[in-house]
Design a protein around this motif. Structure first.
Motif: not given
Length: 353
Positions: A130-134, A211-223, A251-256
């Motif tokens: 999440v921090l990396v995505s932000i 641990s899943f819904i909130i961080p994935i939502s933030i990461i998806s928005f940033c991505t 970052m995108l590779a690590v996220l994927l």
């Protein structure tokens, strides 16, 4: 898997969270042979442990010993490597547990600590992403307005907060993990002993959300915003942002890789909660979730090995740092004999004078 099973009692499942410790009140038969747990999984766990320790120690050495200070993105990735190192260091205890027929020989303290290390990794890793995505979002989407926030001291503070938050989410492990003797199976099991099914569903629901819904939502928005910004830069041919794009590609590779390894596990965990809440049912579904739980848990573990590999394959700046570090070490080795000889010569001249 049920408590009526003679091949593998439910409390001995090797799931990451160990929350599937349902006292079974169904008559569902076991549809799968669980003998493979005792043979193949310990070997797989030990392989993951050896590779994970080697690769993540290597990554931490590069980030820590390189003469240049780490960038904000590298601070986050270094903390991810530390979290992965904690996880793989805890896995040998679990391998012994599985190969020992699910008899926990290490006592209550290690029962709590080992599972705490695994869970802190699970929660902290996704929030480091999440921090990396932000950070990438600020670097590419709000380049000018948030430059001050992208400083190493703020990155270190953010990592410290994420470690604390991961530890906070892991409190149920410290409180409810117990070692108990089950005479019907003749084992001392390390498992989560919630006081009631309502407490179990409450804690599981909180963990799924945070641990899943909130961080994935933030990461998806940033991505989505990051990919859009990269397309605009490609059209306008911005050359000044090549360094940022390299960091973003990593970052995108690590996220994927994280999504591929972890999303199936979180989906199965969510379905297990719905099953225990009796919102879903069926013997076939229960058996399918049991087998998927095992497979996807160890797919999630593999992410701790995959991340350092991606740093080398995708991260051009990381490879550059590795080469510079090796050159730095070679220079130190060659310079050490000469410096020692010169210091001895100066000492001799001083005595002569």
């Amino acid at each position: 898997m049920t408590l009526q099973s003679t091949s593998l009692p439910d409390f001995s499942t090797t799931t990451l969270y160990g929350d599937q410790n349902k006292t079974n009140d169904t008559d569902c038969p076991d549809l799968y042979d669980w003998e493979w747990l005792h043979t193949s999984q310990p070997v797989y766990i030990l392989i993951i442990t050896v590779l994970g320790i080697m690769f993540n120690v290597f990554v931490l050495m590069v980030f820590c010993f390189h003469k240049k200070a780490c960038t904000v993105a590298e601070i986050y990735l270094g903390n991810m490597a530390a979290a992965d190192l904690i996880l793989v260091s805890c896995l040998p205890f679990w391998a012994v547990y599985v190969s020992n027929g699910f008899i926990w020989p290490f006592g209550l303290f290690l029962c709590k600590v080992v599972n705490l290390g695994i869970k802190v990794n699970a929660y902290s890793s996704i929030y480091f992403l999440v921090l990396v995505s932000i950070d990438r979002y600020m670097a590419l989407v709000h380049t000018m307005s948030h430059g001050r926030m992208r400083r190493p001291k703020y990155a270190k503070l953010g990592c410290l907060l994420m470690w604390g938050f991961g530890l906070l989410l892991s409190v149920p492990t410290l409180v409810f993990r117990e070692v108990r003797y089950f005479p019907e199976f003749n084992v001392h099991a390390c498992f989560l002993d919630y006081p009631s099914i309502n407490a179990e569903l409450l804690f599981d629901g909180i963990l799924i959300v945070f641990s899943f819904i909130i961080p994935i939502s933030i990461i998806s928005f940033c991505t989505v915003k990051i990919i859009h910004a990269l397309k605009i830069q490609a059209i306008e041919r911005f050359n000044a942002e090549k360094t940022e794009q390299k960091a973003t590609n990593l970052m995108l590779a690590v996220l994927l890789a994280f999504l591929v390894c972890w999303v199936p596990f979180h989906v199965v965990t969510t379905l297990n909660v719905l099953l225990r809440a009796k919102l879903m049912g069926g013997c076939h579904l229960e058996s399918v979730l049991d087998i998927c739980n095992q497979i996807f848990t160890y797919l999630a573990f593999f992410n701790s090995v995959l991340n350092p590999i991606l740093y080398v394959i995708v991260g051009k700046n990381f490879r550059k740092k590795v080469c510079e570090l090796f050159k730095q070490w070679r220079i130190c080795k060659t310079a050490t004999p000469e410096s020692s000889r010169s210091s001895n010569l100066s000492a001799t001249l001083k005595t002569l004078v």
